[in-house]
Motif scaffolding. Structure first.
Motif, PDB file in Angstrom:
ATOM      1  N   PRO A  36       0.261  60.398   8.142  1.00  0.00           N
ATOM      2  CA  PRO A  36       0.426  59.089   8.790  1.00  0.00           C
ATOM      3  C   PRO A  36      -0.715  58.801   9.767  1.00  0.00           C
ATOM      4  O   PRO A  36      -1.247  59.697  10.420  1.00  0.00           O
ATOM      5  CB  PRO A  36       1.762  59.230   9.530  1.00  0.00           C
ATOM      6  N   ILE A  37      -1.082  57.521   9.848  1.00  0.00           N
ATOM      7  CA  ILE A  37      -2.085  57.104  10.832  1.00  0.00           C
ATOM      8  C   ILE A  37      -1.373  56.362  11.960  1.00  0.00           C
ATOM      9  O   ILE A  37      -0.371  55.691  11.743  1.00  0.00           O
ATOM     10  CB  ILE A  37      -3.177  56.220  10.205  1.00  0.00           C
ATOM     11  N   ASP A  38      -1.904  56.498  13.147  1.00  0.00           N
ATOM     12  CA  ASP A  38      -1.279  55.928  14.337  1.00  0.00           C
ATOM     13  C   ASP A  38      -2.047  54.681  14.754  1.00  0.00           C
ATOM     14  O   ASP A  38      -3.215  54.768  15.148  1.00  0.00           O
ATOM     15  CB  ASP A  38      -1.289  56.965  15.461  1.00  0.00           C
ATOM     16  N   ILE A  39      -1.412  53.518  14.654  1.00  0.00           N
ATOM     17  CA  ILE A  39      -2.050  52.257  15.025  1.00  0.00           C
ATOM     18  C   ILE A  39      -1.259  51.637  16.173  1.00  0.00           C
ATOM     19  O   ILE A  39      -0.084  51.299  16.026  1.00  0.00           O
ATOM     20  CB  ILE A  39      -2.094  51.276  13.833  1.00  0.00           C
ATOM     21  N   HIS A  40      -1.911  51.491  17.318  1.00  0.00           N
ATOM     22  CA  HIS A  40      -1.243  50.908  18.485  1.00  0.00           C
ATOM     23  C   HIS A  40      -1.299  49.386  18.459  1.00  0.00           C
ATOM     24  O   HIS A  40      -0.372  48.719  18.902  1.00  0.00           O
ATOM     25  CB  HIS A  40      -1.890  51.429  19.774  1.00  0.00           C
ATOM     26  N   ASN A  41      -2.410  48.839  17.944  1.00  0.00           N
ATOM     27  CA  ASN A  41      -2.591  47.384  17.934  1.00  0.00           C
ATOM     28  C   ASN A  41      -3.394  46.997  16.696  1.00  0.00           C
ATOM     29  O   ASN A  41      -4.610  47.153  16.679  1.00  0.00           O
ATOM     30  CB  ASN A  41      -3.303  46.937  19.211  1.00  0.00           C
ATOM     31  N   GLY A  58      -4.219  44.196  15.616  1.00  0.00           N
ATOM     32  CA  GLY A  58      -5.139  43.079  15.822  1.00  0.00           C
ATOM     33  C   GLY A  58      -6.341  43.413  16.680  1.00  0.00           C
ATOM     34  O   GLY A  58      -7.230  42.562  16.859  1.00  0.00           O
ATOM     35  N   ALA A  59      -6.405  44.631  17.204  1.00  0.00           N
ATOM     36  CA  ALA A  59      -7.540  45.013  18.046  1.00  0.00           C
ATOM     37  C   ALA A  59      -8.830  45.020  17.234  1.00  0.00           C
ATOM     38  O   ALA A  59      -8.883  45.573  16.137  1.00  0.00           O
ATOM     39  CB  ALA A  59      -7.293  46.388  18.662  1.00  0.00           C
ATOM     40  N   GLU A  60      -9.869  44.395  17.778  1.00  0.00           N
ATOM     41  CA  GLU A  60     -11.145  44.316  17.076  1.00  0.00           C
ATOM     42  C   GLU A  60     -12.058  45.483  17.446  1.00  0.00           C
ATOM     43  O   GLU A  60     -12.072  45.944  18.590  1.00  0.00           O
ATOM     44  CB  GLU A  60     -11.859  43.002  17.387  1.00  0.00           C
ATOM     45  N   VAL A  61     -12.788  45.965  16.456  1.00  0.00           N
ATOM     46  CA  VAL A  61     -13.787  47.007  16.679  1.00  0.00           C
ATOM     47  C   VAL A  61     -15.089  46.566  16.025  1.00  0.00           C
ATOM     48  O   VAL A  61     -15.089  45.857  15.012  1.00  0.00           O
ATOM     49  CB  VAL A  61     -13.343  48.366  16.100  1.00  0.00           C
ATOM     50  N   GLN A  62     -16.180  46.990  16.625  1.00  0.00           N
ATOM     51  CA  GLN A  62     -17.502  46.719  16.060  1.00  0.00           C
ATOM     52  C   GLN A  62     -17.987  47.990  15.376  1.00  0.00           C
ATOM     53  O   GLN A  62     -17.959  49.073  15.962  1.00  0.00           O
ATOM     54  CB  GLN A  62     -18.483  46.287  17.143  1.00  0.00           C
ATOM     55  N   LEU A  63     -18.428  47.838  14.157  1.00  0.00           N
ATOM     56  CA  LEU A  63     -18.804  48.983  13.343  1.00  0.00           C
ATOM     57  C   LEU A  63     -20.228  48.833  12.810  1.00  0.00           C
ATOM     58  O   LEU A  63     -20.654  47.732  12.451  1.00  0.00           O
ATOM     59  CB  LEU A  63     -17.852  49.134  12.152  1.00  0.00           C
ATOM     60  N   VAL A  64     -20.937  49.946  12.734  1.00  0.00           N
ATOM     61  CA  VAL A  64     -22.255  49.973  12.117  1.00  0.00           C
ATOM     62  C   VAL A  64     -22.326  51.200  11.229  1.00  0.00           C
ATOM     63  O   VAL A  64     -21.805  52.273  11.572  1.00  0.00           O
ATOM     64  CB  VAL A  64     -23.376  49.962  13.183  1.00  0.00           C
ATOM     65  N   TYR A  65     -22.952  51.052  10.070  1.00  0.00           N
ATOM     66  CA  TYR A  65     -22.959  52.114   9.055  1.00  0.00           C
ATOM     67  C   TYR A  65     -24.095  53.091   9.304  1.00  0.00           C
ATOM     68  O   TYR A  65     -25.216  52.699   9.639  1.00  0.00           O
ATOM     69  CB  TYR A  65     -23.098  51.478   7.678  1.00  0.00           C
ATOM     70  N   VAL A  66     -23.815  54.363   9.119  1.00  0.00           N
ATOM     71  CA  VAL A  66     -24.777  55.397   9.495  1.00  0.00           C
ATOM     72  C   VAL A  66     -26.105  55.265   8.750  1.00  0.00           C
ATOM     73  O   VAL A  66     -27.177  55.474   9.333  1.00  0.00           O
ATOM     74  CB  VAL A  66     -24.158  56.802   9.298  1.00  0.00           C
ATOM     75  N   ASP A  67     -26.072  54.910   7.463  1.00  0.00           N
ATOM     76  CA  ASP A  67     -27.333  54.773   6.732  1.00  0.00           C
ATOM     77  C   ASP A  67     -28.171  53.621   7.275  1.00  0.00           C
ATOM     78  O   ASP A  67     -29.405  53.678   7.252  1.00  0.00           O
ATOM     79  CB  ASP A  67     -27.068  54.561   5.241  1.00  0.00           C
ATOM     80  N   ASP A  68     -27.506  52.558   7.756  1.00  0.00           N
ATOM     81  CA  ASP A  68     -28.242  51.452   8.372  1.00  0.00           C
ATOM     82  C   ASP A  68     -28.884  51.900   9.679  1.00  0.00           C
ATOM     83  O   ASP A  68     -30.014  51.519   9.998  1.00  0.00           O
ATOM     84  CB  ASP A  68     -27.302  50.267   8.628  1.00  0.00           C
ATOM     85  N   VAL A  69     -28.147  52.695  10.446  1.00  0.00           N
ATOM     86  CA  VAL A  69     -28.688  53.220  11.699  1.00  0.00           C
ATOM     87  C   VAL A  69     -29.925  54.066  11.432  1.00  0.00           C
ATOM     88  O   VAL A  69     -30.986  53.886  12.050  1.00  0.00           O
ATOM     89  CB  VAL A  69     -27.624  54.052  12.444  1.00  0.00           C
ATOM     90  N   VAL A  81      -8.399  46.677  13.516  1.00  0.00           N
ATOM     91  CA  VAL A  81      -7.883  47.988  13.106  1.00  0.00           C
ATOM     92  C   VAL A  81      -6.989  47.839  11.880  1.00  0.00           C
ATOM     93  O   VAL A  81      -7.049  48.642  10.945  1.00  0.00           O
ATOM     94  CB  VAL A  81      -7.108  48.638  14.270  1.00  0.00           C
ATOM     95  N   GLY A  82      -6.173  46.798  11.875  1.00  0.00           N
ATOM     96  CA  GLY A  82      -5.281  46.577  10.740  1.00  0.00           C
ATOM     97  C   GLY A  82      -6.029  46.292   9.455  1.00  0.00           C
ATOM     98  O   GLY A  82      -5.633  46.770   8.383  1.00  0.00           O
ATOM     99  N   GLN A  83      -7.117  45.531   9.525  1.00  0.00           N
ATOM    100  CA  GLN A  83      -7.914  45.237   8.332  1.00  0.00           C
ATOM    101  C   GLN A  83      -8.496  46.513   7.732  1.00  0.00           C
ATOM    102  O   GLN A  83      -8.488  46.698   6.510  1.00  0.00           O
ATOM    103  CB  GLN A  83      -9.048  44.278   8.690  1.00  0.00           C
TER     104      GLN A  83
END
Length: 385
Positions: free
Chosen positions: A162-167, A169-180, A217-219
């Protein structure tokens, strides 16, 4: 060209070192937690550029932030300063900072202090420094249950944990390692080439690594579960471009070796077998079938559906008949000839194994088979006398 990679055994560092190892003109020197800070002066004195990835983000005590982020960067800056003074040459630095440097917390404060150290070095010596305030980096080889939500979700979902999701709708900014890796190296390489050719005045400052993806997080959790379910539904997500491509690659990288394979349904009768391999939301489905010698498959037409056949083993005869004019056409192909045979709407068609061995045929249809609306109408193809 010789490059020093600090934090080489970390998540981004591992990816960076592998990418650099693929380039024949680059020699990589690494600095990890197995090294001591006292080794930096000698390491720095023999390299052309530095990729500074080392840092602490999950310490047991807050003072480790200062030691691992600020103090280490100060030691690195001191070593570069000495080389600039003694050897009269620059050693460009690209530094992986964090968006947390804009926030008032112990980790962010330590990263901001490290940035200031490098910017002061640049102001004092004109040595080029480029600072990347990275968003949450995701990709292969990131440690789950540490500091990456994506890594933890991938690891757990694959293993039915199981994964634990508190919210959600919380937004996160993500960047892909190969792009970095790609963008940081491109900047460093560009600067080194320009310096060697005496074609630039050294510059420094903040740089961007991206693209940056903003997701909830939900997406992310929902998309990862779709990936998992695809082994049962056979419906693949749109994994060919953009964020979904990168997230899918990340998800697959967390598969344990006992999950490298999975079975798909096989349907058999006296004619042979039929196996569906992959379905897509908007680009059809892939399958294959076999036919014993003398067996004919098909004998139907479609109004809109189209198909592509590729015989990969055996010999085949395709027959076609126009549903209005009655025009007849037949052709022969075999596994020795990589020839695609395309079915045309409004023409009834079939395929017969005219060889002495089993025939194997790959098949692509431009839509997923819908039992409620199959667009498939029986009409045997009879060759005119």
């Amino acid at each position: 060209m010789k490059l020093l990679v600090t934090g080489a055994s970390g998540f981004v560092g591992k990816n960076f070192v592998v990418h650099l190892s693929e380039m024949p003109d680059i020699e990589v020197v690494t600095f990890t937690r197995d090294n001591h800070v006292s080794e930096l002066p000698e390491l720095v004195s023999n390299v052309d550029g530095i990729i500074h990835l080392a840092g602490i983000n999950r310490p047991q005590h807050n003072d480790e932030f200062i030691q691992g982020n600020t103090d280490l960067t100060q030691a690195l800056a001191n070593a570069v300063f000495n080389v600039v003074q003694s050897q009269q040459r620059f050693i460009p630095i690209v530094y992986s900072s964090s968006i947390q440097a804009e926030r008032d917390n112990p980790y962010g404060q330590s990263k901001k202090a490290a940035e200031d150290i490098l910017l002061k070095l640049s102001d004092t010596t004109e040595n080029p420094v480029y600072i990347y305030r990275l968003a949450n980096v995701f990709g292969k080889w990131c440690k789950p249950n540490y500091n990456s939500m994506v890594a933890t979700f991938c690891h757990n979902i694959i293993r039915d944990i199981p994964i634990d999701i508190h919210n959600e709708g919380a937004e996160v900014q993500l960047v892909y390692v190969d792009d970095v890796v790609s963008m940081m190296f491109a900047r460093l390489n560009e600067v080194l080439i320009a310096l060697q050719a005496n074609e630039m005045t050294p510059t420094s400052g903040f740089a961007l690594a991206g693209p940056v993806y903003t997701k909830t997080v939900g997406q992310i959790a929902k998309q990862l579960n779709y990936f998992k379910e695809s082994r049962q539904t056979l419906i693949s997500e749109r994994v060919g471009t953009g964020f979904i491509r990168k997230l899918y690659s990340t998800y697959v990288s967390y598969l344990p070796i006992d999950k490298f394979t999975y079975t798909v349904p096989k349907y058999g009768d006296e004619r042979g077998v039929f196996v569906e391999m992959l379905k897509t939301p908007d680009a059809g489905q892939f399958s294959y079938f076999t036919a014993h010698p003398g067996i004919t498959r098909g004998g139907h037409y479609h109004h809109t559906k189209t198909e592509k056949f590729l015989v990969i083993k055996g010999k085949a005869c395709f027959k076609f008949k126009h549903m209005v004019t009655g025009e007849f056409y037949e052709l022969f192909t075999d596994g020795e000839t990589p020839e695609i045979v395309e079915t045309v709407p409004g023409w009834s068609h079939d395929i017969t194994n005219v060889g002495s061995d089993e025939m194997v045929v790959m098949l692509w249809a431009n839509e997923i088979f819908d039992r409620e609306n199959p667009d498939t109408f029986a009409c045997p193809v009879v060759k005119p006398e």
